[in-house]
Motif scaffolding. Structure first.
Motif, PDB file in Angstrom:
ATOM      1  N   LEU A 161      14.025 -34.119 -16.299  1.00  0.00           N
ATOM      2  CA  LEU A 161      15.327 -34.594 -15.850  1.00  0.00           C
ATOM      3  C   LEU A 161      15.246 -36.024 -15.337  1.00  0.00           C
ATOM      4  CD1 LEU A 161      16.482 -31.399 -13.992  1.00  0.00           C
ATOM      5  CD2 LEU A 161      17.270 -32.228 -16.199  1.00  0.00           C
ATOM      6  N   VAL A 172      41.970 -32.878 -10.716  1.00  0.00           N
ATOM      7  CA  VAL A 172      40.914 -32.886 -11.718  1.00  0.00           C
ATOM      8  C   VAL A 172      40.269 -34.255 -11.814  1.00  0.00           C
ATOM      9  CG1 VAL A 172      40.506 -32.733 -14.186  1.00  0.00           C
ATOM     10  CG2 VAL A 172      41.816 -30.979 -13.039  1.00  0.00           C
ATOM     11  N   VAL A 185      41.337 -39.233 -18.754  1.00  0.00           N
ATOM     12  CA  VAL A 185      40.469 -39.496 -17.614  1.00  0.00           C
ATOM     13  C   VAL A 185      39.224 -40.210 -18.082  1.00  0.00           C
ATOM     14  CG1 VAL A 185      39.274 -38.432 -15.683  1.00  0.00           C
ATOM     15  CG2 VAL A 185      41.291 -37.352 -16.662  1.00  0.00           C
ATOM     16  N   GLY A 186      38.866 -41.220 -17.395  1.00  0.00           N
ATOM     17  CA  GLY A 186      37.536 -41.794 -17.589  1.00  0.00           C
ATOM     18  C   GLY A 186      37.373 -42.606 -18.849  1.00  0.00           C
ATOM     19  N   PRO A 225      38.652 -40.347 -24.397  1.00  0.00           N
ATOM     20  CA  PRO A 225      38.076 -40.144 -23.072  1.00  0.00           C
ATOM     21  C   PRO A 225      37.164 -38.921 -23.032  1.00  0.00           C
ATOM     22  CG  PRO A 225      40.272 -39.282 -23.111  1.00  0.00           C
ATOM     23  CD  PRO A 225      40.031 -39.845 -24.470  1.00  0.00           C
ATOM     24  N   ALA A 226      36.431 -38.802 -21.959  1.00  0.00           N
ATOM     25  CA  ALA A 226      35.481 -37.695 -21.846  1.00  0.00           C
ATOM     26  C   ALA A 226      36.187 -36.375 -21.631  1.00  0.00           C
ATOM     27  CB  ALA A 226      34.510 -37.951 -20.705  1.00  0.00           C
ATOM     28  N   SER A 227      37.340 -36.415 -20.973  1.00  0.00           N
ATOM     29  CA  SER A 227      38.076 -35.163 -20.858  1.00  0.00           C
ATOM     30  C   SER A 227      39.565 -35.435 -21.008  1.00  0.00           C
ATOM     31  CB  SER A 227      37.764 -34.468 -19.539  1.00  0.00           C
ATOM     32  OG  SER A 227      38.226 -35.248 -18.473  1.00  0.00           O
ATOM     33  N   LEU A 228      40.248 -34.433 -21.420  1.00  0.00           N
ATOM     34  CA  LEU A 228      41.627 -34.580 -21.838  1.00  0.00           C
ATOM     35  C   LEU A 228      42.421 -33.494 -21.132  1.00  0.00           C
ATOM     36  CD1 LEU A 228      42.444 -36.522 -24.130  1.00  0.00           C
ATOM     37  CD2 LEU A 228      42.341 -34.599 -25.679  1.00  0.00           C
ATOM     38  N   LEU A 229      43.514 -33.884 -20.516  1.00  0.00           N
ATOM     39  CA  LEU A 229      44.384 -32.860 -19.947  1.00  0.00           C
ATOM     40  C   LEU A 229      45.581 -32.709 -20.862  1.00  0.00           C
ATOM     41  CD1 LEU A 229      44.842 -33.067 -16.110  1.00  0.00           C
ATOM     42  CD2 LEU A 229      43.605 -31.421 -17.466  1.00  0.00           C
ATOM     43  N   GLU A 259      42.495 -28.137 -19.891  1.00  0.00           N
ATOM     44  CA  GLU A 259      41.519 -29.210 -19.880  1.00  0.00           C
ATOM     45  C   GLU A 259      40.637 -29.097 -21.118  1.00  0.00           C
ATOM     46  OE1 GLU A 259      39.018 -29.285 -16.491  1.00  0.00           O
ATOM     47  OE2 GLU A 259      38.296 -31.313 -16.899  1.00  0.00           O
ATOM     48  N   ARG A 296      32.958 -33.712  -8.929  1.00  0.00           N
ATOM     49  CA  ARG A 296      33.263 -32.894 -10.098  1.00  0.00           C
ATOM     50  C   ARG A 296      32.020 -32.612 -10.927  1.00  0.00           C
ATOM     51  NH1 ARG A 296      36.983 -31.892 -13.553  1.00  0.00           N
ATOM     52  NH2 ARG A 296      36.224 -33.244 -15.209  1.00  0.00           N
ATOM     53  N   LEU A 305      21.387 -32.332 -12.096  1.00  0.00           N
ATOM     54  CA  LEU A 305      20.480 -31.190 -12.150  1.00  0.00           C
ATOM     55  C   LEU A 305      19.240 -31.504 -11.323  1.00  0.00           C
ATOM     56  CD1 LEU A 305      20.922 -28.560 -13.455  1.00  0.00           C
ATOM     57  CD2 LEU A 305      19.662 -29.322 -15.441  1.00  0.00           C
TER      58      LEU A 305
END
Lengths: 702, 702
Positions: free
Chosen positions: B356, A149, A29-30, B121-125, B134, A156, A56
């Protein structure tokens, strides 16, 4: 987003079919495949950090807005919407904007790659073109969610990890509830409170569970159910929806100065039933019958669950009390009070360590923190310097305020940002009905039973208000968002959101009309609450049962002298054989206070900022015994705690309490110049029955 | 652990050699292959949560221990080891225990699996047997570290994400520094402070960079260098090690009541140079010459870096000031002060939002927070209710205390727990030498230049103390742990740790002897600091240059009336054409204060708890002009702020300040009963030259 959604569901099932134990599928993803992996990752990490900050920031601005609006409402004395309700509305608005207003361009390419792996380790090292990237396990994703997801990244991103609620936001709220318990009224009604909190929550849980099971069976028969929904799920729903929230109603009660007994009953119940509900729900989750026949009834598993409940609850309680006691001992036996910053820091750290200790031991941190708060308020608070008393009070008040508003505005947000909502009209109707029935089955039968034993009956209008004021809030939300993996839990979560919205807005907003409709007396000063309910109230024989009196004596004679500086000294109360030990453990101040009761400060700590008068005076009896007793108690004075504004205290003769405790109340004034204000009141000639007996004495400290 | 270490280095290089762009290697850490993946993952997540709680608990207990020991030290007036030094020692001890004392049984099997992937990638499934897990990207792991990642789990577990320092621990410290700046002394020395902070830090950075480059070249020639070390790395080292830490020395200064000008110079410099160093180091990282010829000098890239520096610094400054101004406006134009909890919450949230906002905009949050703190103290603080003033002060004091002690104890811990230390004796010697030279090249030449312009010279003993008191602390540590990917950065990190230890223990501990050796007057009351340095001090013509005076007048006539309730009203200072606007913006209180200077409270907010006397009085001139001037200022009174203990204030005639500001000082006493204490002092007959002129007036508020 659309293409992602459309492409992936087609892919995933086929992989799922192919998936051998050693086959592993990556849904990437991404990532932007074109450029060099290294700088790309850095840029992505930076981008992600920026995005996090921005998200935030949205929350912070939301809270700021809430604060300003709360101020406006308070300023204009607009009482129909509490700050939590307001926070939810703002959260809803932001949720709508995020959901429908903002469209983030999607520049992602999805790659599905296969690789053989037979386990899901806690961390993963990925070698991409000779560079190593470390990945950490975030958690399992349910199959139905796996294609969601990679949904809208924006939504998200604004989604908290549910564990944030348990580990960061709930603890200060629960601690503050324990720390700000008005313990005199609490202990006076301890029996009823425990009955409502324990038996009531269990009754409510099972009633709701059974009603829901009926509904769910009906829905299944009608074909309205889109997935599995077991009896354990029904019970789970019952447990988490039985946790009532003290925030909204009690803020209004406080402002309106509603009868203190009603206040104590509701507050005590809602604080304790949070603890019961959390342990109950985890016991239900732990209910696992042997073999494949899961989700059916089995006595052994049931007993095991009950054992788990007892162990977790008592373990958490013991840990919380133990840390509180340790803090009390440390603050008593060191001269830390000379440095209030150090003292406050220690207090904060010890209270926090309770939570961590409980979690590390496998108990429930939130429950431990509740009992730690009560212990800290009961013992440690008396050892702190007055500056630290202020500091700790204000610190936890602030933390509580912030955490509460974050949770409630997040609730509003999540109605639109959460991506696995299952709104089932039939289920929702059933749930509202079940919650109503569950609450009724808790309040009315138990009140009837309690009234058999209580001298001071819980009248029907009180019962109706308790019924009405069972709002659901932070705990219900946190418990239901914690696990949204299955269809059942998703439906539970969505329904609970609606229940919280409804109760906070409708019941919360309707509290003031309800109180006047039910003819509940408002504007009652805590010191004269008895006169409001007239002569049928308790007489000199205190309502509290013997277990309470035994505990009170033990606490007053042994625990308080051991853990605080207040008298009587242990040398006087312990048997002679323990002489040296007692001398060693008794603080010099205890000798000075000998014969005097100096621990009544415990009764008036932590007055809410909104109550103008410190809750300093003890109850008087409006009946005829008043004039007679008055002569005996010629000296009645009161402590001036760290109350900031109210130097103007209302004193009343406190014969009942004084007679029971067998000691006098003494004024520990901070100012060394001023002699303790000792006030002698002449007995009033013949007090008319219905008139409140108030003697206003200005204790001028300037 | 041993087997893990031995097995993997053999594997990784071979994979690294084989690694084609589409080849991916998994080093699976911490999985137990046998049981079902699902319950196993749950159990692992739970176990991991428990472990996290236990680790956090270690820190909390460490802090508790530190607090108790600090109390003991303060109680016994033991001054040679400050709390930060103590926290480091405890951290070291825990590090030793974790490293050598505890052996966690390793039940992990390592699996190396190959899979083709061309991006990170930033996240992996991950699909394991049909279940999806995840994973989130934690960051890149350097090749040299990749075999150390699966080192001792225990040590890995107690390691914070370096970003925690930047996003959680540093902001409260830096905000508190800005919020507690004693602004009168700060502004009086603003020119010198800015010179030291900006020019000094840049000089120090380049001197250290050059010296280190010489050393590194020498080491390379000798063959002592185990990896690449570019000139940019040297400059980076110079930048991060130039950030001096205000904590330790200034705590001692405060306790000993050292000369306020020396205090202001050191405090101002160390607060501002943190901001300079952080931006400087990020500009150096951004220095990327075109083409492959990286790490060489190139004018364009240099200019670009300089541009980045300016943009980031000014952008952060502007954002910080803007949020501060906004908070001031909100608190001025709402009646939020009636609800101190709301006010405090707003103040906290707005201050946090600065951070922030800056991060979301790509600026530096820590720098923004510093200037936000200064603005909040200068304007917003005056609008707050006195309860909120206390609350905000105490809140940030507590946060600062906790964050500081966490950082310093973590420093101690990390000496043993960090797993990629590169200790190179030659480099360390060179670094210590370079740091010494860099500090000298900052202080002495700049002091010489400043003395040319200053009426009130910075004498040599002051210079020596400033040289000596350049401790390194939290900022240096946070900047160096942020990036430890390369050999050079690992060496920088390890060396910086030693520099921090050395300066905190040796220089920090040696401050008291150093002060007496250098004959720096101690026990100076802030109000009479001039008499200590005798007649060569400034005369009636204030030392501050014209830019400061222009700013002061602008601030006093326009900004303060706009942003606070203090006079003179804008209607008086703005031209007539702006009349309606001015009326609308001026608060009613400003008219009441017309002609009086009510904004001097800005001078004495935030006295440290350790200083017994509020920093309330302005300087007097010890020279002969005193007797002449004091006839004009027959009324001098002082404000009693929220100082908790010191009702006993020392007043001095404040002719110099008063003459320049052209207004009188008025006492805004909180107590409505007491009339403002107006004190008329007769002119002293003929003050002897060397004797301090003190008039002690007891303002008894009881």
């Amino acid at each position: 987003m659309g293409s992602t959604l459309r492409r992936l569901p087609g892919v995933t099932p086929s992989n799922a079919l192919l998936s051998l134990p050693f086959l592993m599928t990556f849904l990437l993803v991404g990532s932007r495949g074109e450029s060099s992996a290294n700088t790309e990752t850095e840029r992505m990490a930076e981008e992600s950090h920026r995005q996090d900050s921005a998200n935030l920031l949205i929350f912070i601005l939301l809270l700021t807005l809430t604060i300003l609006t709360i101020w406006l409402f308070k300023h204009r004395r607009f009482r129909f919407l509490h700050e939590t309700g307001l926070a939810m509305i703002y959260g809803l608005l932001v949720g709508v904007i995020l959901r429908f207003g903002i469209h983030v361009p999607q520049s992602m390419t999805d790659m599905i790659l296969n690789c053989a792996v037979n386990a899901s380790p806690a961390s993963l090292l990925v070698n991409v073109s000779g560079r190593f990237y470390e990945y950490t396990l975030k958690g399992e994703v349910s199959r139905s969610k796996s294609h969601q997801v990679q949904d809208d990244e924006m939504l998200r991103k604004v989604t908290f990890d549910p564990e944030v609620f348990f580990n960061i936001l709930l603890p200060p709220i629960i601690f503050h509830a324990g720390y700000s318990l008005k313990r005199r009224h609490f202990f006076r009604n301890i029996g009823s409170i425990l009955t409502y909190a324990f038996m009531g929550t269990v009754i409510s849980c099972f009633v709701i569970g059974l009603v829901m099971y009926g509904f769910v069976s009906f829905m299944k028969a009608v074909g309205q159910l889109g997935g599995e929904f077991y009896f354990t799920d029904c019970l789970f729903f019952g447990a988490i929806v039985s946790a009532t929230d003290p925030v909204t109603v009690l803020a209004i009660f406080n402002e309106l100065k509603v009868d203190v007994d009603l206040y104590a009953l509701l507050f005590g119940e809602s604080v304790l039933n949070d603890a019961v509900a959390i342990v109950l729900s985890s016991s239900i989750v732990a209910y696992q019958p042997e073999g494949d026949n899961s989700h059916s009834f089995e006595a052994m598993a049931m007993l095991k669950s009950f054992g788990i409940f007892l162990v977790i609850f008592n373990g958490s309680l013991a840990l919380g009390v133990a840390t509180g006691v340790m803090t009390a001992l440390v603050t008593k036996f060191t001269k830390l009070r000379d440095f209030s910053l150090l003292e406050t820091a220690l207090f904060f750290l010890m209270s926090w360590s309770t939570f961590l200790l409980a979690e590390a031991c496998g108990f429930t941190g939130v429950v431990a923190v509740l009992f730690c708060g009560i212990t800290q308020a009961h013992y440690t608070y008396n050892n702190l310097s007055s500056e630290s008393q202020d500091r700790t009070k204000q610190l936890f008040e602030l933390l509580n305020f912030l955490a509460e508003n974050v949770i409630f505005s997040y609730m509003g947000l999540t109605l639109f940002s959460f991506q696995s909502h299952v709104f089932n009209p039939l289920f929702i109707i059933g749930a509202f009905l079940a919650v109503f029935l569950g609450r009724a089955a808790n309040i009315y039968p138990l009140s009837f039973l309690l009234n058999l034993g209580r001298k001071n009956k819980i009248r029907f209008n009180f019962q109706h208000v308790m019924m009405f004021a069972g709002l659901r809030g932070a705990m219900t939300f946190a418990l239901s968002i914690r696990d949204t993996a299955t269809y059942a839990h998703q439906m539970i979560f969505s329904t609970n959101l609606l229940i919280v919205f409804f109760t906070v807005w409708v019941c919360g907003g309707g509290t003031t009309p309800m109180l006047s409709f039910m003819k509940i007396p408002v504007g009652v000063d805590p010191d004269q609450e008895n006169s409001s309910s007239g002569s049928q109230r308790r007489n000199n024989k205190h309502e509290s049962a013997w277990p309470f009196r035994i505990w009170y004596n033990f606490d007053h004679n042994y625990l308080k002298p051991l853990l605080t500086h207040s008298g009587p000294p242990l040398t006087a109360t312990l048997p002679a054989c323990c002489g040296p030990l007692a001398r060693c453990l008794t603080s010099p101040q205890a000798y000075e206070n000998e014969g005097q009761l100096n621990d009544d400060d415990s009764d008036f700590i932590l007055n809410d900022a909104s109550s103008m008068y410190a809750d300093v005076t003890v109850s008087t009896d409006a009946s005829g015994s008043y004039a007679v007793n008055c002569k005996r108690s010629s000296i009645a004075s009161t402590g001036v705690g760290p109350s900031d504004e109210g130097l103007d205290h209302e004193l009343t003769l406190a014969e009942n309490e004084v007679a029971i405790r067998g000691t006098r109340l003494v004024l520990p004034i901070d100012d060394p110049v001023e002699p303790p204000a000792t006030v002698t009141l002449p007995p009033p000639p013949s007090p008319p029955h219905s008139e409140p007996h108030r003697h206003r004495i200005l204790v001028d400290l300037t």
